[in-house]
Structure formats: structure tokens, C-alpha cells
Design a protein around this motif. Structure first.
Motif, PDB file in Angstrom:
ATOM      1  N   SER A  12       0.825  -1.209   0.000  1.00  0.00           N
ATOM      2  CA  SER A  12       0.000   0.000   0.000  1.00  0.00           C
ATOM      3  C   SER A  12       0.858   1.257   0.000  1.00  0.00           C
ATOM      4  CB  SER A  12      -0.964  -0.001   1.189  1.00  0.00           C
ATOM      5  OG  SER A  12      -0.280  -0.176   2.411  1.00  0.00           O
ATOM      6  N   VAL A  13       1.984   1.230   0.717  1.00  0.00           N
ATOM      7  CA  VAL A  13       2.860   2.405   0.725  1.00  0.00           C
ATOM      8  C   VAL A  13       3.515   2.600  -0.645  1.00  0.00           C
ATOM      9  CG1 VAL A  13       4.954   3.420   1.710  1.00  0.00           C
ATOM     10  CG2 VAL A  13       3.255   2.374   3.212  1.00  0.00           C
ATOM     11  N   LEU A  14       3.931   1.518  -1.284  1.00  0.00           N
ATOM     12  CA  LEU A  14       4.483   1.635  -2.637  1.00  0.00           C
ATOM     13  C   LEU A  14       3.427   2.188  -3.588  1.00  0.00           C
ATOM     14  CD1 LEU A  14       6.714   1.212  -4.718  1.00  0.00           C
ATOM     15  CD2 LEU A  14       5.975  -1.184  -4.915  1.00  0.00           C
ATOM     16  N   SER A  15       2.185   1.776  -3.432  1.00  0.00           N
ATOM     17  CA  SER A  15       1.102   2.289  -4.281  1.00  0.00           C
ATOM     18  C   SER A  15       0.898   3.789  -4.075  1.00  0.00           C
ATOM     19  CB  SER A  15      -0.198   1.534  -3.990  1.00  0.00           C
ATOM     20  OG  SER A  15      -0.080   0.170  -4.346  1.00  0.00           O
ATOM     21  N   ILE A  16       1.025   4.236  -2.822  1.00  0.00           N
ATOM     22  CA  ILE A  16       0.929   5.676  -2.544  1.00  0.00           C
ATOM     23  C   ILE A  16       2.064   6.413  -3.246  1.00  0.00           C
ATOM     24  CG2 ILE A  16       1.074   7.451  -0.757  1.00  0.00           C
ATOM     25  CD1 ILE A  16      -0.195   5.350   1.156  1.00  0.00           C
ATOM     26  N   GLN A  17       3.273   5.853  -3.136  1.00  0.00           N
ATOM     27  CA  GLN A  17       4.416   6.496  -3.778  1.00  0.00           C
ATOM     28  C   GLN A  17       4.222   6.576  -5.291  1.00  0.00           C
ATOM     29  OE1 GLN A  17       7.256   7.894  -2.131  1.00  0.00           O
ATOM     30  NE2 GLN A  17       7.253   8.817  -4.182  1.00  0.00           N
ATOM     31  N   LYS A 121       0.749  -7.057 -11.430  1.00  0.00           N
ATOM     32  CA  LYS A 121       2.134  -6.824 -11.823  1.00  0.00           C
ATOM     33  C   LYS A 121       2.986  -8.027 -11.405  1.00  0.00           C
ATOM     34  CE  LYS A 121       2.177  -2.570 -13.567  1.00  0.00           C
ATOM     35  NZ  LYS A 121       0.754  -2.239 -13.545  1.00  0.00           N
ATOM     36  N   ASP A 122       4.117  -8.202 -12.066  1.00  0.00           N
ATOM     37  CA  ASP A 122       5.058  -9.278 -11.751  1.00  0.00           C
ATOM     38  C   ASP A 122       5.551  -9.100 -10.306  1.00  0.00           C
ATOM     39  OD1 ASP A 122       7.151 -11.036 -11.502  1.00  0.00           O
ATOM     40  OD2 ASP A 122       8.218 -10.368 -13.296  1.00  0.00           O
ATOM     41  N   PRO A 123       5.348 -10.111  -9.439  1.00  0.00           N
ATOM     42  CA  PRO A 123       5.797  -9.980  -8.048  1.00  0.00           C
ATOM     43  C   PRO A 123       7.286  -9.677  -7.920  1.00  0.00           C
ATOM     44  CG  PRO A 123       4.328 -11.864  -8.279  1.00  0.00           C
ATOM     45  CD  PRO A 123       4.615 -11.382  -9.666  1.00  0.00           C
ATOM     46  N   SER A 124       8.099 -10.179  -8.846  1.00  0.00           N
ATOM     47  CA  SER A 124       9.536  -9.893  -8.783  1.00  0.00           C
ATOM     48  C   SER A 124       9.804  -8.417  -9.019  1.00  0.00           C
ATOM     49  CB  SER A 124      10.294 -10.739  -9.819  1.00  0.00           C
ATOM     50  OG  SER A 124      10.241 -12.109  -9.480  1.00  0.00           O
ATOM     51  N   TRP A 125       9.036  -7.808  -9.925  1.00  0.00           N
ATOM     52  CA  TRP A 125       9.171  -6.365 -10.163  1.00  0.00           C
ATOM     53  C   TRP A 125       8.751  -5.577  -8.913  1.00  0.00           C
ATOM     54  CZ3 TRP A 125       5.497  -2.433 -10.011  1.00  0.00           C
ATOM     55  CH2 TRP A 125       5.951  -1.186 -10.452  1.00  0.00           C
ATOM     56  N   ILE A 126       7.663  -6.003  -8.303  1.00  0.00           N
ATOM     57  CA  ILE A 126       7.188  -5.318  -7.104  1.00  0.00           C
ATOM     58  C   ILE A 126       8.236  -5.385  -6.001  1.00  0.00           C
ATOM     59  CG2 ILE A 126       5.483  -5.404  -5.234  1.00  0.00           C
ATOM     60  CD1 ILE A 126       3.453  -6.388  -7.359  1.00  0.00           C
ATOM     61  N   MET A 127       8.788  -6.570  -5.785  1.00  0.00           N
ATOM     62  CA  MET A 127       9.786  -6.720  -4.731  1.00  0.00           C
ATOM     63  C   MET A 127      11.046  -5.918  -5.038  1.00  0.00           C
ATOM     64  SD  MET A 127       8.215  -8.399  -2.484  1.00  0.00           S
ATOM     65  CE  MET A 127       9.499  -8.823  -1.302  1.00  0.00           C
ATOM     66  N   ASP A 128      11.396  -5.802  -6.295  1.00  0.00           N
ATOM     67  CA  ASP A 128      12.553  -4.985  -6.675  1.00  0.00           C
ATOM     68  C   ASP A 128      12.295  -3.510  -6.360  1.00  0.00           C
ATOM     69  OD1 ASP A 128      15.216  -4.910  -8.045  1.00  0.00           O
ATOM     70  OD2 ASP A 128      14.137  -3.591  -9.414  1.00  0.00           O
ATOM     71  N   VAL A 130      10.297  -2.430  -4.017  1.00  0.00           N
ATOM     72  CA  VAL A 130      10.346  -2.328  -2.557  1.00  0.00           C
ATOM     73  C   VAL A 130      11.791  -2.232  -2.077  1.00  0.00           C
ATOM     74  CG1 VAL A 130       9.876  -3.548  -0.397  1.00  0.00           C
ATOM     75  CG2 VAL A 130       8.146  -3.507  -2.212  1.00  0.00           C
ATOM     76  N   VAL A 131      12.641  -3.100  -2.610  1.00  0.00           N
ATOM     77  CA  VAL A 131      14.055  -3.117  -2.207  1.00  0.00           C
ATOM     78  C   VAL A 131      14.726  -1.778  -2.475  1.00  0.00           C
ATOM     79  CG1 VAL A 131      16.321  -4.087  -2.781  1.00  0.00           C
ATOM     80  CG2 VAL A 131      14.366  -5.610  -2.405  1.00  0.00           C
ATOM     81  N   HIS A 132      14.467  -1.206  -3.631  1.00  0.00           N
ATOM     82  CA  HIS A 132      15.204  -0.009  -4.045  1.00  0.00           C
ATOM     83  C   HIS A 132      14.545   1.316  -3.649  1.00  0.00           C
ATOM     84  CE1 HIS A 132      17.076  -3.045  -6.762  1.00  0.00           C
ATOM     85  NE2 HIS A 132      18.148  -2.331  -6.462  1.00  0.00           N
ATOM     86  N   ARG A 133      13.259   1.278  -3.276  1.00  0.00           N
ATOM     87  CA  ARG A 133      12.581   2.544  -2.994  1.00  0.00           C
ATOM     88  C   ARG A 133      12.091   2.683  -1.555  1.00  0.00           C
ATOM     89  NH1 ARG A 133       8.757   4.989  -7.304  1.00  0.00           N
ATOM     90  NH2 ARG A 133       9.809   6.814  -6.459  1.00  0.00           N
ATOM     91  N   THR A 185       6.324  -0.386   6.643  1.00  0.00           N
ATOM     92  CA  THR A 185       7.243   0.449   5.873  1.00  0.00           C
ATOM     93  C   THR A 185       7.780   1.567   6.750  1.00  0.00           C
ATOM     94  OG1 THR A 185       5.946  -0.049   3.911  1.00  0.00           O
ATOM     95  CG2 THR A 185       7.569   1.724   3.738  1.00  0.00           C
ATOM     96  N   LEU A 186       9.067   1.505   7.029  1.00  0.00           N
ATOM     97  CA  LEU A 186       9.699   2.480   7.913  1.00  0.00           C
ATOM     98  C   LEU A 186      10.063   3.770   7.200  1.00  0.00           C
ATOM     99  CD1 LEU A 186      12.166   0.052   9.735  1.00  0.00           C
ATOM    100  CD2 LEU A 186       9.848   0.715  10.441  1.00  0.00           C
ATOM    101  N   ASP A 187      10.280   3.689   5.888  1.00  0.00           N
ATOM    102  CA  ASP A 187      10.675   4.882   5.149  1.00  0.00           C
ATOM    103  C   ASP A 187      10.315   4.729   3.674  1.00  0.00           C
ATOM    104  OD1 ASP A 187      11.669   7.429   4.871  1.00  0.00           O
ATOM    105  OD2 ASP A 187      13.786   6.859   4.963  1.00  0.00           O
ATOM    106  N   ALA A 188      10.055   5.839   3.037  1.00  0.00           N
ATOM    107  CA  ALA A 188       9.733   5.913   1.612  1.00  0.00           C
ATOM    108  C   ALA A 188      10.088   7.311   1.137  1.00  0.00           C
ATOM    109  CB  ALA A 188       8.250   5.629   1.376  1.00  0.00           C
TER     110      ALA A 188
END
Length: 217
Positions: A12-17, A121-128, A130-133, A185-188
Motif C-alpha cells: 500500500s505504501v508503494l502504491s501511494i508512492q 504486476k510481476d511480483p519480482s518487479w514489485i519486490m525490486d 520495494v528493495v530499491h525505494r 514500511t519504515l521509510d519511503a
């Protein structure tokens, strides 16, 4: 103006971003707090962090209480959203047809747009992403292969590879879409500062382990 549905988890936080990246005006952060920890729709772990996330993002925090009974909790969400002066809602569903359809039905009934950037979306893309953002940690483990030793672990490239290995062995969804694990999510990029805490404890039970963060600030 949009309202984002969030438990503070990575999706949900990635979706907000992504909504902010797309130029959407996100004015509200909406959390549904279920009495039932086994709610079909809503997470219940470490929800006190969401008001802090909203503050750091310059958004108004809205909390909707519910017993967490299947379908009734959706009526509570619909009633809460109906009170807000918004044109659309943001959700972090990935592959859960139940979640996607129910949120879509609420949006349609209220005449709202829906922005769901992670849908199918491809779960691997989503996790990538998350890792980088984001900086997100695991706060609940609830599937075979996910042990309490993983609680508090930051989602980085090494952890994603470990989740992929566990997925091949135990057939879990690497993004936790089936409730296999929950995150905070601690930071974004849209946070003015990270979420921190002063203490923590674990609750371990059969099939589920949870990290409770105390003194959030």
C-alpha cells in the motif's frame, strides 16, 4: 483528491508512492482497524504507525473501526469513505481477486475512481521496487518456511532471494499476497523522516509469529 487505503505495509505504501509519482493529489491515509486479527481484508499489526506515516507524508489520517467480520468490514469501510471529500481511492492489491473486487465495488457505489498500480504486476518487479525505494521490515510470519527469526528483517535483495527459495519449496507468494507475511514500511521517498521505535516484543503462536513495536515515533 485521493484517499489511500493502507496498513503501513509495503504494497500500500508503494502504491501511494506511485500515485504521487503520477501526480495524484493524495490527501488522506485511511486505515481500517479490525478487532479480528484474521480479517479477510485488513491487517492488524502495528497499525499505530500509520498515523505517523500520514504525518510524515503531509496527509490527513483517518481511522475506521470494524469488528472485522467478512463483508461487514467492507460496509464499515464504505461508510467511512463516504464521509471524505475525495474523487478516488488508492489500493495496494496485487493478485487477490477478493480484495480487488470488493474495493472496486465500493468505489463504484460511491462514484469514485480507483488507482491500483500493483494489480497483476510481476511480483519480482514489485519486490525490486520495494528493495530499491522503500525501507520495509517483516512484522508477521504466517506460513510454512517463514519463521520468527525473520521478524524485523529488512526487505533487501538477499531476503527476496530467500523468499524465492522458500516459495519454490513451500509455494508461498514472494510478495506475501496470500497473507504469508506482513510488513511495516519504515521509510519511503514521500516520508519526511523514517519511523522509529523504542522497544519491541514478539508474540509466537502456532502458525503465526508477530513483532510488536512499542514507543513508535
Amino acid at each position: 483528491m485521493y484517499a489511500a487505503l493502507t496498513s503501513g505495509g509495503k504494497d500500500s505504501v508503494l502504491s501511494i508512492q506511485l500515485a504521487l509519482d503520477a501526480g495524484l493529489d493524495v490527501g488522506y491515509m485511511v486505515t481500517v482497524r479490525p478487532d479480528n486479527p484474521d480479517s479477510y481484508m485488513f491487517h492488524s499489526s502495528n497499525l499505530d504507525a500509520v498515523s505517523l506515516i500520514a504525518e510524515r507524508g503531509g496527509m490527513e489520517y483517518v481511522e475506521i473501526s470494524t469488528h472485522g467480520r467478512k463483508e461487514e468490514e467492507l460496509a464499515d469501510l464504505k461508510s467511512g469513505l463516504a464521509q471524505l471529500p475525495i474523487k478516488g481511492i488508492i489500493a495496494g492489491a496485487i493478485q487477490s481477486q477478493y480484495q480487488y473486487e470488493r474495493v472496486g465495488e465500493i468505489a463504484s457505489a460511491l462514484g469514485l475512481e480507483i488507482f491500483c498500480p500493483l494489480w497483476q504486476k510481476d511480483p519480482s518487479w514489485i519486490m525490486d521496487e520495494v528493495v530499491h525505494r522503500l525501507d520495509a521490515i517483516i512484522v508477521v510470519c504466517a506460513a510454512d518456511g517463514l519463521t520468527e527469526e525473520m521478524l524485523g528483517t529488512h526487505i533487501d535483495s538477499d531476503l527476496v532471494e530467500k523468499l524465492k527459495l522458500i516459495s519454490r519449496r513451500n509455494r508461498i507468494h514472494i510478495a506475501g499476497e496470500g497473507g504469508e507475511y506482513e510488513t511495516l514500511t519504515l521509510d519511503a521517498p514521500f516520508y519526511s523522516s523514517p519511523i522509529r521505535w523504542t522497544g519491541e516484543r514478539q508474540i509466537i503462536s502456532s502458525g503465526r509469529s508477530e513483532l510488536i513495536l512499542n514507543g513508535l515515533w
